[in-house]
Design an enzyme around this catalytic site. Structure first.
Site, PDB file in Angstrom:
ATOM      1  N   CYS A 113       3.202  25.054 -22.717  1.00 37.84           N
ATOM      2  CA  CYS A 113       1.730  26.375 -23.368  1.00 37.84           C
ATOM      3  C   CYS A 113       1.272  25.957 -24.784  1.00 37.84           C
ATOM      4  O   CYS A 113       0.575  26.211 -25.451  1.00 37.84           O
ATOM      5  CB  CYS A 113       1.835  27.631 -22.669  1.00 37.84           C
ATOM      6  SG  CYS A 113       3.410  28.288 -23.118  1.00 37.84           S
ATOM      7  N   ASP A 131      -6.880  29.954 -22.725  1.00 37.16           N
ATOM      8  CA  ASP A 131      -6.086  30.379 -21.913  1.00 37.16           C
ATOM      9  C   ASP A 131      -5.021  29.054 -21.193  1.00 37.16           C
ATOM     10  O   ASP A 131      -6.152  28.105 -20.628  1.00 37.16           O
ATOM     11  CB  ASP A 131      -5.504  31.184 -20.384  1.00 37.16           C
ATOM     12  CG  ASP A 131      -4.221  30.767 -19.567  1.00 37.16           C
ATOM     13  OD1 ASP A 131      -3.328  30.755 -20.159  1.00 37.16           O
ATOM     14  OD2 ASP A 131      -3.993  32.347 -19.638  1.00 37.16           O
ATOM     15  N   HIS A 189      -2.976  28.314 -19.624  1.00 36.89           N
ATOM     16  CA  HIS A 189      -2.100  28.299 -18.526  1.00 36.89           C
ATOM     17  C   HIS A 189      -2.667  27.671 -17.384  1.00 36.89           C
ATOM     18  O   HIS A 189      -2.692  28.745 -15.554  1.00 36.89           O
ATOM     19  CB  HIS A 189      -1.228  29.330 -17.995  1.00 36.89           C
ATOM     20  CG  HIS A 189      -0.288  29.831 -18.640  1.00 36.89           C
ATOM     21  ND1 HIS A 189      -1.005  30.228 -20.348  1.00 36.89           N
ATOM     22  CD2 HIS A 189       0.817  29.321 -19.665  1.00 36.89           C
ATOM     23  CE1 HIS A 189       0.229  30.649 -21.067  1.00 36.89           C
ATOM     24  NE2 HIS A 189       0.991  30.525 -20.325  1.00 36.89           N
TER      25      HIS A 189
END
Length: 428
Positions: A81, A315, A317
């Protein structure tokens, strides 16, 4: 009694969804918990904000990409990430460099909006499909396709066609293949020089140095006009920055290089000091700022803006399927996020890297003056978060050792990276 194939699939689904709930759902915002576009508006109308946000390049976990050399990994889910948030910051710098701050993707508002629930549901379905495939003997992953010809056909203006070509080119540089200049495979190769390998945790400061090396080593002709400088111990040495910008200035070529300045900092000790909130908001308001590589414990986010006392972020993820960016008409939809998310500043991990873009030397001088004023105003104590200093690092006893031809990091850099790697927060 022996379980049937269908029962086995159901068991696998249940186990996977349970693990997914434990890993993801407690971190994702509920569909109606402040995720709507309207809640993120700072100023201006909703549509303009959406266009600007969606136009940011969104780089997430991917699966089924070519195997990473030296490992068996074909996905970065669970560990990549911070590399992804670093890619997003660099991508934004390249957007400013080639397309300008006013550019927005003409198709931005055509992307289907989605909240965290629908994204997670989609991901679960995709993963459970991978469990079903060996049993059914079939597997098919479909990705929406938008033709480059069709796209260009909608933009009769030459300037718009040029912009769309650069838009695609920038995204292709971050493709998940060994040949992509700033792709995961290349970044991991540079990370090996600092003792990192595929599957390891990467922190914001380490990623800053990896990005610098990736840009320095890029041989693409379009990238010879841009460089990256990483601050040393929270100090930006102005002469070192200008030297990098003027490294190839000759009688035939008088153009300065653009520079992306990366400043690894800590916003407190174990927790983020809320006294830094106004400074971070001020930094994110600057035209020079290209965002922040940061996050909260166990997760890295790319912070791109703010609303009140919350930070707006992209994000990484979400585990999406590999997209082959080498084909002419590769789909763009999965590289743009339809829904912004926000997080309270108080939840931010103190370790982060701030990025700035300056088009030339004069731009850098203006930026350093403006940021220095902001640092002075925001600093309640004697020492600001970071500083701009005239002169070179060597003038302040920061001697740099030479680098071997086959070694991308000097001994000083290796020591600094080793220290950073022990200080970073753990990332999901």
């Amino acid at each position: 009694m022996e379980a049937t194939g269908t029962e086995e699939v159901d068991k696998l689904k249940t186990k996977f969804i349970s693990a997914w709930n434990n890993m993801k759902y407690n971190e994702l915002l509920p569909a109606r918990s402040g995720c709507t576009i309207e809640d993120h508006i700072i100023a201006g109308n909703v549509e303009e904000f959406r266009k600007d946000f969606i136009s940011r390049v969104w780089l997430t976990y991917r699966e089924e990409f070519p195997q990473i050399e030296g490992s068996t990994l074909t996905t970065d889910c669970g560990w990549g990430c911070t590399l992804r948030t670093g890619q997003m910051l660099l991508a934004q710098g390249l957007i400013l460099h080639f397309l300008g701050r006013a550019w927005t993707w003409p198709d931005a508002l055509n992307i289907e909006n989605s909240d965290s629930e629908s994204w997670t549901s989609h991901t679960v379905k995709k993963f459970t499909a991978s469990f079903e495939a060996p049993l059914s003997g079939e597997r098919e992953l479909k990705t929406p396709t938008v033709s480059l010809k069709e796209t260009i056909g909608r933009y009769p203006d030459d300037h718009e066609i040029r912009d769309e070509i650069y838009h695609r080119k920038i995204i292709s540089w971050f493709g998940d293949s060994p040949l992509a200049l700033f792709g995961l495979h290349q970044l991991i190769e540079y990370g090996k020089k600092s003792g990192k390998k595929a599957g390891d945790w990467y922190g914001p400061a380490v990623v800053a140095h990896i990005l610098r090396k990736a840009v320095e080593e890029a041989r693409h002709p379009d990238l010879q006009g841009i460089t990256i400088y990483v601050a040393q111990d929270c100090t930006v040495y102005s002469s070192d920055v200008i030297d990098k910008q003027r490294a190839f200035v000759t009688s035939d070529n008088t153009d300065d290089k653009a520079v992306i300045i990366l400043v690894p900092v800590r916003l407190g000790g174990e927790r983020t000091n809320t006294d830094y909130l106004e400074f971070i908001k001020g930094i994110l308001s600057l035209e020079y700022c290209v965002g922040i590589i940061g996050g909260k414990p166990k997760q890295s986010y790319y912070f791109a803006g703010f609303q009140d006392d919350s930070l707006i972020y992209l994000d990484p993820h979400y585990c999406q399927s590999f997209v082959d960016v080498s084909i002419k008409d590769f789909p763009l939809e999965t590289f743009h996020c339809p829904s912004p998310k926000k997080m309270s500043f108080r939840k931010m991990d103190p370790s982060c890297t701030i990025g700035f873009y300056c088009r030339n030397v004069q731009d850098f001088k203006r930026a350093s003056e403006e940021i220095s004023k902001m640092l002075k105003i925001s600093s309640k104590e004697k020492y600001p978060l970071f500083t701009f200093v005239n002169g070179h690092a060597r003038d302040y006893d920061f001697t740099s050792t030479t680098t071997n031809k086959e070694d991308l990091f000097s001994e000083d850099e290796k020591k600094r990276l080793k220290r950073f790697s022990t200080e970073e927060f753990v990332l999901l």
